[in-house]
Design a protein around this motif. Structure first.
Motif, short mmCIF file in Angstrom:
data_model
loop_
_atom_site.label_atom_id
_atom_site.label_comp_id
_atom_site.label_asym_id
_atom_site.label_seq_id
_atom_site.Cartn_x
_atom_site.Cartn_y
_atom_site.Cartn_z
N LEU A 122 3.84 14.68 0.29
CA LEU A 122 2.74 13.72 0.19
C LEU A 122 2.14 13.49 1.58
O LEU A 122 2.85 13.47 2.58
N GLN A 151 2.73 6.02 -7.38
CA GLN A 151 1.76 6.82 -8.12
C GLN A 151 2.07 8.32 -8.00
O GLN A 151 2.09 9.06 -8.97
N HIS A 152 2.35 8.73 -6.77
CA HIS A 152 2.62 10.15 -6.50
C HIS A 152 3.91 10.61 -7.19
O HIS A 152 4.02 11.76 -7.63
N ASN A 190 0.83 -1.21 0.00
CA ASN A 190 0.00 0.00 0.00
C ASN A 190 0.86 1.26 0.00
O ASN A 190 0.60 2.20 -0.75
N LEU A 245 -0.16 10.65 3.53
CA LEU A 245 -0.66 9.28 3.42
C LEU A 245 -1.59 9.00 4.59
O LEU A 245 -1.12 8.82 5.72
N GLU A 262 -5.06 -0.40 4.31
CA GLU A 262 -6.13 -0.95 3.47
C GLU A 262 -6.05 -2.47 3.37
O GLU A 262 -4.97 -3.03 3.12
N ALA A 320 2.63 1.56 -3.38
CA ALA A 320 1.71 1.92 -4.47
C ALA A 320 1.41 3.42 -4.46
O ALA A 320 1.43 4.07 -5.51
N HIS A 321 1.16 3.96 -3.28
CA HIS A 321 0.85 5.38 -3.22
C HIS A 321 2.07 6.25 -3.53
O HIS A 321 1.95 7.27 -4.19
N ARG A 352 -5.36 4.43 3.94
CA ARG A 352 -4.72 3.87 2.74
C ARG A 352 -3.61 2.90 3.13
O ARG A 352 -3.44 1.85 2.52
#
Lengths: 200, 191
Positions: free
Chosen positions: A175, A57-58, A50, A177, A184, A53-54, A181
């Protein structure tokens, strides 16, 4: 991720790095000794995934890059050390050896019972000695809790973030978080969701 | 000697030191966290006793002194931590706080299954960062097997001693301890 000493003989960093190319199991390396790493739990993998992934992406299209699980970190203050951090963010474009990084900005470890002390102490000491590192984040699996070590101008500061609605702020990469998330799909998140349903 | 984090809250070094004066259990202190220490085995105690007996005898009335078990070591690799090394030799007359030592010359840890990795990894990194430390000696309990990390001019070097008749040489404090003396009375010596 349990670590066990494989041999009491001294191994050179070069032999270790060569061995890791062919080994079926990952090993950490500390001053000539090699320690096998055990696998992690499903929730350990979910949390690391998780976070990664964030971050990925960011960071798409930006200078900083996220890595997870099987890229080594070389941490060498007085000692020769190679670890496999759960997740790390690297922003230095000159730091690009094929099999390890040396100048990360942020490191994440997800705690397991067997290696919690290593993450909280040994790795804290080793990581803080890395001049490029701005943050070291330790995330617990079994409760909504993260301990954040942050480099300030003079020293390091430690904060605890607690509770399902906490938000982890990562200023070096701008960022935020939310714990929702990070946790998750974990057992913890499922328990929280069902207890919130019961309340409604 | 198992260690377990006691609380997630940050404790100041002063609060820790004050608490240790009254605690029934010893704790290590690392970066604001406190870890309880479990007791050791019969052979663990025999080995530390053997080391102390031999060292006391050899160091005599010289500048170096031996400490065992419940005297703290304070180290500050990046911030403060306190350990209870199994055995320490300290030679610096200016290092004389009542409840901890900061500049030991030699440190010994006797390995237990639950704390072996801490001794081999975390404590090795910390001990090597203490400028006064000349040797860090790890003694296995269950077999005759001693690892010595020595400070040399070219950095740290590791040496392995694993047979009877060998002698642990500690030139920094002018002591020599035969492995047979270290393991005297233990199960490892009977094998």
């Amino acid at each position: 991720m349990t670590a066990a000493p494989k041999s009491s003989l001294w191994i050179s960093p070069e032999d270790y790095l060569e061995g890791e190319l062919h080994s079926e199991v990952r090993h950490e390396y500390i001053d000539g000794a090699v320690y096998a790493m055990a696998g992690g739990s499903d929730d350990h993998n979910r949390i690391a995934g998780n976070i990664f992934a964030h971050l990925a992406q960011h960071l798409r299209g930006r200078r900083c890059e996220a890595f997870m699980t099987d890229l080594k970190l070389k941490a060498s203050a007085d000692s020769a050390i190679y670890y496999y951090p759960d997740v790390m963010v690297v922003c230095d474009p000159a730091d690009r050896a094929k099999f390890f990084r040396e100048r990360p900005s942020i490191i994440f470890e997800i705690l397991s019972p067997d290696t919690e002390r290593t993450d909280r102490n040994e790795k804290l000491l080793a990581y803080r000695a890395i001049p490029s590192l701005k943050m070291y984040v330790l995330v617990e699996q079994d409760r909504f809790l993260a301990v954040v070590h942050r480099r300030t101008t003079k020293t390091w500061k430690m904060d605890a973030l607690e509770g399902p609605d906490a938000v982890l702020r990562l200023p070096p990469i701008k960022l935020e978080l939310p714990f929702g998330r990070i946790y998750e799909r974990t057992a913890l998140a499922r328990r929280l969701a069902s207890s919130r349903r019961d309340q409604n | 000697m198992t260690a377990r984090p006691k609380t997630a809250l940050w404790i100041s070094p002063e609060e820790y030191l004050e608490g240790e004066l009254r605690s029934e259990v010893r704790h290590e202190y690392i970066e604001g966290s406190v870890f309880a220490m479990a007791g050791g085995s019969r052979d663990h105690n025999r080995i530390s006793g053997n080391l102390v007996a031999s060292l006391k005898h050899q160091l005599g009335a010289g500048p170096c002194e031996v400490f065992i078990n419940d005297f703290k070591l304070k180290a500050s690799p990046s911030s403060e931590l306190f350990y209870y090394p199994d055995v320490m030799v300290a030679c610096d007359p200016t290092d004389r706080h009542d409840y901890f030592c900061e500049r030991p010359a030699i440190i010994f840890e006797i390995l237990s299954p639950t704390t072996e990795l801490i001794d081999r990894r975390e404590k090795m990194l910390v001990y090597k960062s203490i400028p006064s430390v000349q040797a860090y000696v790890l003694v296995e309990q269950e077999r005759i097997h001693v690892t010595v990390h020595r400070r040399t001019e070219k950095g740290w070097a590791a040496e392995l001693l694993d047979s009877r008749g060998q002698t642990l040489d500690l030139p920094a404090v002018r002591a020599k301890i035969p492995l047979d003396s270290i393991y005297e009375g233990t199960n490892a010596a009977k094998q």
